[in-house]
Design an enzyme around this catalytic site. Structure first.
Site, PDB file in Angstrom:
ATOM      1  N   LYS A 164       0.879  -1.273   0.040  1.00 42.67           N
ATOM      2  CA  LYS A 164      -0.128   0.077   0.093  1.00 42.67           C
ATOM      3  C   LYS A 164       0.712   1.385  -0.139  1.00 42.67           C
ATOM      4  O   LYS A 164       1.854   1.332   1.086  1.00 42.67           O
ATOM      5  CB  LYS A 164      -0.726  -0.144   1.203  1.00 42.67           C
ATOM      6  CG  LYS A 164      -2.014  -1.120   1.200  1.00 42.67           C
ATOM      7  CD  LYS A 164      -2.535  -1.138   2.545  1.00 42.67           C
ATOM      8  CE  LYS A 164      -3.880  -2.131   2.728  1.00 42.67           C
ATOM      9  NZ  LYS A 164      -4.551  -2.375   3.800  1.00 42.67           N
ATOM     10  N   THR A 218      -7.085  -4.597   6.768  1.00 48.87           N
ATOM     11  CA  THR A 218      -6.630  -5.798   7.147  1.00 48.87           C
ATOM     12  C   THR A 218      -5.295  -5.792   7.899  1.00 48.87           C
ATOM     13  O   THR A 218      -4.578  -5.406   7.491  1.00 48.87           O
ATOM     14  CB  THR A 218      -6.049  -6.831   5.828  1.00 48.87           C
ATOM     15  OG1 THR A 218      -5.410  -5.893   5.103  1.00 48.87           O
ATOM     16  CG2 THR A 218      -7.245  -7.372   5.159  1.00 48.87           C
ATOM     17  N   ALA A 269      -2.590  -7.607   9.961  1.00 47.98           N
ATOM     18  CA  ALA A 269      -2.023  -8.811   9.917  1.00 47.98           C
ATOM     19  C   ALA A 269      -2.327  -9.869  11.061  1.00 47.98           C
ATOM     20  O   ALA A 269      -2.386 -11.117  10.681  1.00 47.98           O
ATOM     21  CB  ALA A 269      -0.377  -8.409   9.855  1.00 47.98           C
ATOM     22  N   LYS A 277      -5.071   6.535   2.741  1.00 46.70           N
ATOM     23  CA  LYS A 277      -5.653   6.436   4.154  1.00 46.70           C
ATOM     24  C   LYS A 277      -4.627   6.421   5.273  1.00 46.70           C
ATOM     25  O   LYS A 277      -4.695   6.613   6.445  1.00 46.70           O
ATOM     26  CB  LYS A 277      -6.363   4.958   4.142  1.00 46.70           C
ATOM     27  CG  LYS A 277      -5.491   3.733   3.749  1.00 46.70           C
ATOM     28  CD  LYS A 277      -4.736   2.965   5.004  1.00 46.70           C
ATOM     29  CE  LYS A 277      -3.945   1.689   4.483  1.00 46.70           C
ATOM     30  NZ  LYS A 277      -3.368   1.179   5.789  1.00 46.70           N
TER      31      LYS A 277
END
Length: 340
Positions: A109, A140, A142, A194
């Site tokens: 990302k 998500t 981890a 984000k």
């Protein structure tokens, strides 16, 4: 190693390991490769990632590999899970060893370091225009993913058949729901922006501004994300989905987010350097802030929250002054999201 391997994962950090575990739990043979042979050797000996995911044992079908060539030739599909600032270098490293039929998907990302280019542009420049590409993005953490807790995510691919195959590989009715999204640009962009807004939410909470301010930052941050996406040709509806609003809310509200924790430290008066040291892992949003700003400037898109976070991180602006700059902006209609 045999031809039944469904996926090779490049990157044995917390997220790469958790995705490899998820695929293996789904009944697939998965190869996990990391750049540090000692780290990969330790994973093989103890059959868990003690550094990042100490409570999760590896399924038998998760295979560890220290030889990059063997890892890359074991599977047609390669999942790249590395920090965004080394994404291009990793692609250059793997390119000579890819199979003729290889396909690349990434869960990284962010944007390219310094330039702010989308990772798809980096991949095309290095790998060429023929290789199928895909991106996996969404809310998500981890640890939760590795533990098998319910999670939903988005996948976008340059070829529909590739996206269908990835959805089938990852999807698990018990815990992991995968949504296809045709918006390749939007799914990539949400994961970068984000991170920046999450730093801002952390700063706000670190300053003790409360839930009202945090929610306002999330909402206006979503508007900034959508404006930038529209300027780049993304579908605005993408930012109301997993790769947009979903990931934004997650990283802005939960302390598992390194970006949020980093911001909280800044809001409490800790220096940028000390906050990074205390986090102890890559804070993607630190670099993403510079990259998102560069991308927004090129696209002539106003992003006031991202701009103030940039001023804090790179121009030593006081967090109180940055907050006042945002609160003191001219009055506007909420619907005026196209320009401001």
């Amino acid at each position: 190693m045999n031809s039944t391997v469904s996926m090779t994962v490049i990157g044995a950090g917390s997220y790469g390991t958790s995705l490899a575990i998820t695929l293996a739990r789904n009944g697939h043979n998965v190869v996990l490769w990391g750049h540090n042979p000692e780290h990969v050797g330790a994973l093989q000996r103890v059959r868990c990632n003690q550094k990042f995911l100490p409570d999760v044992s590896f399924p038998d079908s998760l295979l560890l590999e220290t030889d990059l060539i063997k890892a890359l030739t074991a599977s047609r599909d390669i999942l790249v899970v590395v920090p965004s600032h080394v994404f291009g270098e990793v692609l250059k490293q793997i390119k000579p060893h890819l199979r003729p039929d290889s396909r690349i998907v990434w869960a990284t990302k962010g944007l390219e370091a310094d330039t702010g280019r989308l990772l798809q542009d980096v991949a095309r420049e290095i790998l060429g225009n023929e290789i199928p590409l895909a991106v996996l993005s969404g809310p998500t953490f981890a640890k939760e993913l590795a533990a098998g807790l319910p999670t939903a995510i988005a996948i976008s691919a340059t070829e529909s058949a590739f996206g269908d195959g990835l959805q089938q590989l990852f999807h698990c009715g018990k815990s992991f729901r995968v949504y296809k999204n045709p918006d390749f640009i939007g799914v990539q962009l949400g994961g970068a922006v984000k991170n920046v807004i999450a730093i801002g939410a952390g700063i706000s909470d670190g300053m003790g501004f409360g839930a009202n301010a945090r929610t306002a930052l999330i909402t206006r941050g979503l508007a900034e994300m959508s404006r930038l996406g529209a300027a780049l040709g993304a579908d605005p509806s993408t930012f109301m989905g997993m790769a947009g609003l979903g990931d934004l809310v997650l990283t802005c509200t939960d302390n598992q987010s390194r970006n949020r924790r980093f911001g909280m430290m800044l809001g409490q008066g800790i220096s940028v350097e000390e906050a990074q040291y205390q986090i102890g892992q890559v804070v993607e949003g630190y670099r993403n802030t510079k990259e998102v700003r560069a991308l927004a400037n090129r696209a002539n898109v106003e992003m006031p929250i991202a701009e103030q976070i940039y001023q804090i991180l790179y121009c030593n602006k006081n967090v109180i002054e940055a907050a006042q700059a945002l609160l003191g902006r001219a009055r506007k209609d909420e619907s005026d999201n196209v320009r401001s």
